[in-house]
Design an enzyme around this catalytic site. Structure first.
Site, PDB file in Angstrom:
ATOM      1  CE  LYS A   1      30.389  42.547  10.557  1.00  0.00           C
ATOM      2  NZ  LYS A   1      31.370  43.526  10.055  1.00  0.00           N
TER       3      LYS A   1
ATOM      4  CG  ASN B   1      30.850  45.303  15.334  1.00  0.00           C
ATOM      5  OD1 ASN B   1      30.193  46.011  16.094  1.00  0.00           O
ATOM      6  ND2 ASN B   1      32.160  45.443  15.192  1.00  0.00           N
TER       7      ASN B   1
ATOM      8  CG  ASP C   1      31.929  46.386  11.733  1.00  0.00           C
ATOM      9  OD1 ASP C   1      32.982  45.978  12.250  1.00  0.00           O
ATOM     10  OD2 ASP C   1      31.031  45.633  11.334  1.00  0.00           O
TER      11      ASP C   1
ATOM     12  CB  ALA D   1      30.965  45.511   6.520  1.00  0.00           C
TER      13      ALA D   1
ATOM     14  CG  ASN E   1      24.651  44.976  -2.760  1.00  0.00           C
ATOM     15  OD1 ASN E   1      25.644  44.701  -2.092  1.00  0.00           O
ATOM     16  ND2 ASN E   1      23.586  44.206  -2.818  1.00  0.00           N
TER      17      ASN E   1
ATOM     18  CG  MET F   1      38.000  36.814   3.625  1.00  0.00           C
ATOM     19  SD  MET F   1      36.640  37.165   4.773  1.00  0.00           S
ATOM     20  CE  MET F   1      35.364  36.071   4.150  1.00  0.00           C
TER      21      MET F   1
ATOM     22  CD  GLN G   1      36.351  45.258  14.635  1.00  0.00           C
ATOM     23  OE1 GLN G   1      35.348  45.230  15.342  1.00  0.00           O
ATOM     24  NE2 GLN G   1      37.136  44.222  14.456  1.00  0.00           N
TER      25      GLN G   1
END
Length: 498
Positions: free
Chosen positions: A293, A314, A330, A368, A387, A429, A482
């Site tokens: 992205k 995106n 997004d 994202a 992060n 995920m 989205q």
């Protein structure tokens, strides 16, 4: 019309016959009977049984181990079996290029007129250059093939382009396939580039080569019967991409609006290389997901103002003049999903966003994360960015006037009640479903927890948040919302330029 062929790899004759009936019911045009898979195979007994019980045209293959098959016997027995199949009336026989001359001598050039000879070459290591592929095709033609078959392996998705180039210039019917997940495009787009047939398996347990889709996917998801030379190619380029549900959603939308295009999962390694290789106007638009992205910003010639502000894209649209235009949807999908999660049904229509004045912790500073942080700021929220790489959190927080945290700080971070958590990382995920960005005990600090991950629908993060009594918002909500914007963009482009 490109034929859809189901390879049959059962271990018994009875199961093979049952699978042939299942292939016919699924909509296949023919079946490939892989004799080398049958245990205790007795040609003169079993071949007639197989052919009597098959409701579809038959391609017979007896693949030796030295060409990726399972037959370990002598060549005379194998050749005699293939000749018997011809005499019994099969429609196609596959023989390997390495022994094609010997096979032609074995049958003395006598081949029933009905039976077409497929001469095949398999490279399980890589895809050669266009020149090498063209020379290979010429060699196959020279031995008397009715149909040329070349199967190679993809180390990169750009390898598939070389197979496409050779296929469109082949002077005889050709089957050109690139194996592995990176080569899926070659199987789905066979009708666009003139492929004689493509393979679709009954299910994932019945595969005969790497990267084969199911016959159901070919027919129902990719709508392969409607793909032709003029079909536009769209897709999601990501890594990983196998878990994505985007092809199901987008292809249904494309069919509904009557736009002649197909949407594919595209497993990529380098976005710039992909876009440069597939530069034809027919490759007219792409969705971008992790990890591309941010890279997409540099790859596009023009940017939607929102995408430029976010610094992540995106959706990429290729205009007829070849220029690439980048968009970001997004933030629309994520923010509207979070708003509804906070305020309940109808909150998206409110003049003042339910995010206004709220503290939202965005986990992740990639594409994202940037989209969600930007969108939340626009709605009046106070944004904190956490992060794993702290410097990236600082960079994003400074860009939007927010606060930065290290990921480990989330365990004790609770400056106030009623906070909102938004996970914009790939933690949790598939296939790494046990991942989560924050300890369960810290989830009780939040009123609402949103996870951008949608496969699985209920991630570990969402499950543990629910167990803590916290309201949750699934990434499925973002995914659906989205996706609507890119589809409308494609319709707009189609109306304007075609």
């Amino acid at each position: 019309m490109t034929l859809v062929c189901v390879p049959l790899v059962a271990r018994t004759v009875e199961e093979m016959v049952a699978d042939a009936a299942a292939a016919a019911a699924a909509g296949s045009d023919l079946v490939e009977i892989r004799l080398d898979f049958i245990q205790g195979f007795r040609p003169r007994e079993h071949l007639p049984q197989l052919l009597r019980g098959c409701p579809l045209p038959v391609l017979v293959t007896y693949r030796p181990t030295w060409e990726g098959g399972q037959y370990e016997g002598d060549e005379t027995t194998r050749f005699d079996t293939l000749r018997l199949a011809m005499e019994l009336g099969v429609d196609y026989v596959d023989i390997e290029l390495k022994v094609a001359d010997k096979f032609m001598s074995f049958i003395s050039g006598n081949k029933p007129e009905k039976c077409k000879l497929i001469v095949s070459s398999h490279n399980y290591e890589y895809t050669p250059s266009c020149e090498e592929l063209a020379n290979l095709v010429a060699r196959i033609q020279a031995v008397g093939a009715d149909i040329v078959k070349v199967a190679t392996a993809a180390k990169d998705i750009v390898d598939v382009s070389r197979m496409f180039q050779v296929m469109v210039h082949c002077q005889v019917p050709m089957i050109g396939l690139v194996m592995s997940e990176r080569g899926l495009m070659s199987r789905v787009l066979a009708p666009k580039f003139g492929g004689y047939l493509t393979f679709g398996i009954l299910n994932s347990a019945k595969t005969s080569a790497p990267g084969q889709p199911t016959v159901e996917e070919l027919l129902d998801v990719y709508n392969i019967r409607c793909i032709g030379p003029d079909t536009k190619v769209l897709g999601l380029i990501a890594n990983p991409v196998k878990q994505s549900k985007s092809p199901i959603l987008h292809n249904k939308c494309l069919q509904y609006v009557g736009y002649n295009a197909v949407y594919l999962p595209l497993l990529g390694d380098n976005l710039a290389s992909f876009l440069e290789t597939y530069s034809s106007p027919d490759f007219s638009g792409f969705s971008c997901s992790l990890p591309f992205k941010v890279d997409a910003v540099q790859c596009c010639n023009e940017h939607d103002p929102v995408a430029k502000s976010i610094g992540a894209i995106n959706t990429i649209v290729r205009r007829p003049d070849g220029k690439l235009v980048g968009y970001n949807t997004d933030y629309i999908g994520a923010i509207s999903a979070i708003e509804d999660g906070i305020g309940g049904p109808g909150s998206k229509d409110a003049v003042i966003s339910p995010l206004a004045g709220r503290l939202i912790v965005v986990v992740g500073a990639g594409g994202a994360g940037k989209a969600i942080a930007y969108g939340a700021k626009e709605k009046g929220a106070r944004v904190v960015v956490a992060n794993r790489t702290y410097e990236k959190a600082v960079s994003l927080a400074n860009a939007i006037g927010g606060q930065a945290l290290r990921l480990a700080d989330l365990e004790t971070f609770r400056p106030e009640d009623g906070m909102i958590l938004a996970n914009a990382t790939s933690l949790g995920m598939q296939p790494n479903i046990d991942g989560t960005p924050i300890p369960k005990k810290a989830l009780s600090f939040y009123d609402v927890v949103f996870d951008a991950v949608y496969a699985p629908k209920v991630t570990r993060l969402l499950r543990e948040a629910e167990e803590c009594g916290v309201k949750v918002v699934s990434g499925v909500e973002m995914f659906i919302r989205q996706a609507m914007a890119p589809e409308s963009l494609m319709r707009e482009i189609a109306a304007k330029y075609t």
